[in-house]
Design a protein around this motif. Structure first.
Motif, mmCIF file in Angstrom:
data_model
loop_
_atom_site.group_PDB
_atom_site.id
_atom_site.type_symbol
_atom_site.label_atom_id
_atom_site.label_comp_id
_atom_site.label_asym_id
_atom_site.label_seq_id
_atom_site.Cartn_x
_atom_site.Cartn_y
_atom_site.Cartn_z
ATOM 1 N N ASP A 222 -91.378 -26.497 -0.018
ATOM 2 C CA ASP A 222 -90.383 -25.891 -1.306
ATOM 3 C C ASP A 222 -90.342 -24.192 -0.801
ATOM 4 N N LEU A 223 -90.936 -23.673 0.566
ATOM 5 C CA LEU A 223 -90.802 -22.152 0.788
ATOM 6 C C LEU A 223 -89.029 -22.906 2.166
ATOM 7 N N HIS A 225 -87.016 -25.611 0.781
ATOM 8 C CA HIS A 225 -85.501 -25.078 0.389
ATOM 9 C C HIS A 225 -85.625 -23.806 -0.678
ATOM 10 N N TYR A 226 -86.069 -22.472 -0.832
ATOM 11 C CA TYR A 226 -85.931 -21.594 -0.742
ATOM 12 C C TYR A 226 -84.975 -20.794 -0.558
ATOM 13 N N GLU A 229 -81.435 -21.946 -0.066
ATOM 14 C CA GLU A 229 -80.899 -21.672 -0.934
ATOM 15 C C GLU A 229 -80.141 -20.666 -1.330
ATOM 16 N N LEU A 230 -81.354 -19.151 -0.609
ATOM 17 C CA LEU A 230 -81.404 -18.343 -0.879
ATOM 18 C C LEU A 230 -80.442 -18.310 0.614
ATOM 19 N N VAL A 233 -76.911 -18.537 -1.463
ATOM 20 C CA VAL A 233 -76.691 -17.514 -1.931
ATOM 21 C C VAL A 233 -75.870 -16.356 -1.960
ATOM 22 N N ILE A 234 -76.825 -15.857 -0.880
ATOM 23 C CA ILE A 234 -76.289 -14.566 0.142
ATOM 24 C C ILE A 234 -75.216 -14.534 1.012
ATOM 25 N N ILE A 407 -96.164 -14.941 4.462
ATOM 26 C CA ILE A 407 -95.015 -14.523 3.140
ATOM 27 C C ILE A 407 -95.672 -14.330 2.137
ATOM 28 N N LYS A 411 -93.057 -11.761 0.825
ATOM 29 C CA LYS A 411 -92.579 -11.505 -0.343
ATOM 30 C C LYS A 411 -92.524 -10.423 -1.176
#
Lengths: 450, 404
Positions: A222-223, A225-226, A229-230, A233-234, A407, A411
């Motif tokens: 999951d991390l 994928h995050y 995507e991060l 998007v940035i 992590i 966060k």
């Protein structure tokens, strides 16, 4: 793993929100004095830091940048920028700071430090460096590495990098980092002596593991994928922001033309002349105000960029986990097949194809002694394998635990930093609006006197 | 109370019927809608004209817009105290040419452009019709304000006639004495020397038109840049939304920023619309105005030239007539009247121009102030949102582990 270090104490100018790394005075770092003898994973005994140094509060700043010429590895002349790193220790009692170390480093040395940290602390989200080349530039901004504005922003970025490491509970204790701040000559040799290049995982191996791993921890998937995507998007955000800056620049600058034409027009007017002339002046003020506004906004873009690059650091941790997990799976697989071989030899049944089995069929059976010998060897291997598997398992679990702890820390940091970045962005916009209102109100007053 | 003539008896060309009848404006609302400008001549106003209520007429041959013209007056030239008629652009054009013909020594206000040059504009769109209505209203008000033009018979007919076409067809010659005489001025005479003041006016108008042209171009360029800025903003805002969907604690702040940028985009769109509809047309009007003024100046030059030529001819004839012949006297008369009318009009024009531009530029400043105020409000309102502690907010899909 304790989260020892508190937030870096900031020396704020009164009333101002200073985003991380902005202050010219550098930020102070307090290291918890009770934490001693904490083990750093992966770094050998001789990279333990000199304890006394870290018991005092220290300040790190990258205070200057200088153009230098020198000879590179191929003995060719080159121009590069060197950065002055100053370390000060702050006495608890009177708050005075004393300069303890001061040396010059260039960007490639920062890179070397980071690469070293990546190898020795694979479970840590290692802070990223500011970009090597200027990207996401809007047209007025130079993409030239030698451009003074770029150098200045890079100076701030490098300072931020060092402060991030210094405020990390684990990374701050690393000896190579300490030496980076204190030992000008021979530092490169010290880093290379650690042999970290050899310990680095090959890219190919890592890629292979990513594709073939069967049971990675879901959180890491999951991390991953995050972080993908991060990053996406940035990047998108930075690209569009650069275009927005471009357009805004155009709008403001064209208004400057009003200044000239109003002035020319006022020359032929009697009563209207003064009002027009002074209004024209305000239009000039308006047009020139955009330069400062957009310069400030670059700082916001830099804050976003840091987290763009942090996404890559996150992915690196995930990759390490996948590698370790894959390693584990292969070892387990290997062990299982050896056990099976052993069993087959012992019971005499051949369930799986083996070359040995074929040749035995073709060229005759092996003697019982030979078989016993082979079983013995296998049993030894199986024993070894089981030990290894156990320790790999332990390693893997430790890694997951430690990585996840960092992590979580990351966060919290990310949420804090980005919130602050958004606030400062909003503050910038508010200031821009207020300036706009001021200028147009002044112009309106001039028009009213026409 | 005031009776309305207009709508019930209005006969439209091609036998069409009005798309919809509307009752005439009541006195109070009529006055409310009037801009009571500073009274330059110091007289109390006795004539009020308003252009409003555009309506689309769809007929077999064509589609067009009519505007309602409401007139209130106590002047003796008007049989009734109040009138309400419907006119279309053609009719305004007719009025203007009649005024130019019959009052050649005066400055006639300009009309908005007849044809839409930039092809993309829809001449039935609300914005276009409204912009045109404002310009036509301005046109009639300028005539109303003029001490000579407002008494012109054509103007009167325009305001009052039930069917304008009858008058158009009959081509009633309502030329004033001046119009009659200037009509027959022959060109082709070379002017000896232009009096300083008229030369100055000519130079002024040249430079003025030039500067206005530049301002028009700058304003257009600004609008163009602002629209391109708007396009980027409209892509920029939603990216924050996309990001917000990935996050937990940051989701609300990011969404807030996205909404904020959206609000600023809307404010910017309003600014560009306002500038396009209110600012540019007025600039263009004044450019047209100065063009038509230049042609009046030329006519004046011709009148003077003719007079000078005739005078010279008389002197050369060496007739021992102590008296100046009648036709030369008429020329001199003509010239002096022209000069006087023009001077008076120029002064009036200068004053009006100053007021118009004062209002126009203050309006431009105002619109920009409003734009920034809207943006300021948007950004100030999200600061508390960004600062608040996110307690027990939704968890990020990725970093917080599985949802409970």
């Amino acid at each position: 793993m304790e989260q020892a270090s508190p937030d870096p104490e900031r020396q704020l100018q009164p009333g101002l929100l200073e985003p991380l790394g902005r202050s010219d005075a550098g930020l102070g770092v307090a290291v918890d004095e009770e934490v001693e003898g904490a083990r750093e994973e992966g770094s050998g005994g001789d990279t333990m830091t000199h304890n006394n140094f870290w018991l005092k509060k220290i300040e790190i700043s990258v205070s200057e940048a200088e153009k230098r010429t020198g000879r590179n590895a191929m003995n060719m002349q080159e121009t590069y920028t060197a950065y002055l790193i100053e370390t000060r220790s702050v006495e608890h009692t009177d708050g005075q700071s004393v300069l303890t170390d001061s040396l010059w480093r260039r960007y490639s040395e920062f890179e070397l430090l980071r690469n070293y940290l990546l190898v020795y602390y694979p479970h840590i989200v290692v802070p990223p460096l500011p970009e090597k080349r200027a990207e996401f530039v809007w047209h007025k901004l130079s993409a030239d590495n030698m451009d003074p504005d770029f150098v200045e922003r890079r100076r701030i970025g490098l300072e931020n990098f060092l402060l991030r490491i210094a405020s990390h509970p684990i990374l701050c204790r690393d000896k190579i980092f300490y030496l980076f701040l204190t030992q000008e000559g021979n530092w490169k040799e010290s880093v290379n002596e650690t042999g970290f290049q050899l310990k680095a995982d090959s890219r190919l191996k890592a890629l292979n593991a990513t594709f073939r791993v069967k049971n990675p921890d879901k959180r890491f998937t999951d991390l991953k994928h995050y972080s993908d995507e991060l990053q996406s998007v940035i990047s998108h955000l930075l690209r569009v922001r650069a275009r927005v800056a471009d357009r805004l620049y155009g709008v403001y600058k064209v208004h400057g033309n009003y200044g000239r034409v109003f002035s020319e027009w006022s020359a032929i007017e009697k009563e209207m002349g003064d009002g027009l002339q002074s209004a024209g002046h305000h239009m000039d003020v308006y047009a020139s105000s955009i330069d400062d506004i957009l310069e400030d906004e670059e700082h916001y873009a830099d804050q976003l960029k840091e987290y763009l690059f942090y996404a890559e650091a996150l992915r690196a941790v995930c990759r390490k986990h996948e590698l370790m997990q894959y390693d584990l799976e292969i070892a387990a697989q290997d062990l299982a097949s050896k056990k099976q071989q052993c069993e087959e030899l012992a019971t005499g049944t051949v369930r799986t194809f083996s070359l040995k089995g074929m040749t035995t069929k073709l060229f005759g059976q092996e003697t019982p002694e030979q078989r016993e010998a082979r079983i013995k060897v296998l049993e030894e291997q199986i024993n070894e394998g089981e030990q290894q598997l156990k320790s790999k398992n332990l390693e893997g679990r430790e890694f997951v635990k430690n990585a996840w702890a960092d992590i979580e820390r990351f966060k919290e940091q990310k949420n804090r930093d980005l919130k602050e970045a958004l606030i400062s962005y909003a503050v910038m916009q508010i200031s821009m609006c207020k300036k706009g209102i001021q200028v147009w109100t002044n112009a309106k007053e001039c028009f009213s006197k026409m | 109370m005031a009776r309305s003539f207009g709508d019930k008896d209005l006969i439209l060309p091609n036998g069409g019927t009005p798309a919809g009848t509307s009752s005439p404006a009541s006195s109070s609302s009529l006055l409310n809608r009037l801009q009571l400008d500073d009274d330059i001549d110091g007289e109390t106003r006795d004539l009020f004209v308003v252009v409003d209520d555009p309506k689309k007429h769809v007929c077999t041959m064509e589609t067009y817009i009519t505007y309602r013209i409401t007139t209130k007056s106590t002047r003796v030239e008007f049989d009734l105290p109040e009138y309400s008629v419907r006119r279309r652009y053609q009719d305004f054009d007719w009025l203007r040419s009649k005024l130019e013909e019959s009052q050649p020594t005066h400055l006639i206000p300009p009309l908005p452009e007849k044809f839409v040059v930039k092809g993309v504009v829809d001449r039935f769109s609300e914005e276009f019709v409204e912009t045109r209505r404002k310009a036509l209203d301005k046109f009639l008000k300028r005539i109303t304000d003029h001490p000579v033009l407002s008494f012109n018979e054509h103007f009167n007919i325009f305001l009052t006639a039930k069917d304008l076409n009858i008058y158009k067809k009959q081509g009633i010659a309502l030329l004033t004495r001046m119009g009659e005489s200037v009509k027959h001025v022959t060109g082709g005479y070379k002017l000896r020397m232009r009096p300083l003041e008229f030369a100055a006016i000519g130079d002024y108008l040249d430079t003025f038109a030039l500067k206005l042209g530049t301002i028009d171009r700058i304003a257009q360029r600004i609008i163009k840049e602002e629209i391109e800025y708007l396009v980027e903003l409209r892509e920029y805002g939603p990216v924050y939304s996309t990001w917000s969907a990935l996050e937990g604690e940051l989701a609300e702040p990011l969404e807030g920023v996205s909404a904020c940028i959206g609000n600023c985009s809307t404010a910017l769109e309003e600014l560009t619309d306002d500038m396009t509809e209110d600012f540019l047309p007025v600039l263009r009007e004044y450019i047209l105005y100065s063009d038509s003024m230049k042609s009046v100046l030329k006519k004046r030059d011709q009148v003077q030239a003719e007079y000078e030529a005739k005078l010279e001819a008389v002197a050369l004839r060496k007739e021992d007539r102590p008296k100046v012949p009648a036709d030369v006297e008429k020329c001199q008369d003509r010239m002096e009247c022209f000069n006087a009318d023009l001077k008076a009009d120029m002064e009036r024009w200068q004053n009006n121009k100053r007021q118009d531009f004062r209002q126009l530029l203050m309006g431009m400043a105002d619109k920009n102030i409003q734009y920034y105020e809207k943006c300021l409000m948007a950004w100030e309102s999200i600061i508390p949102l960004l600062q608040e502690k996110q307690e027990a907010k939704k968890e990020s899909r990725f970093l917080d582990g599985p949802r409970k």
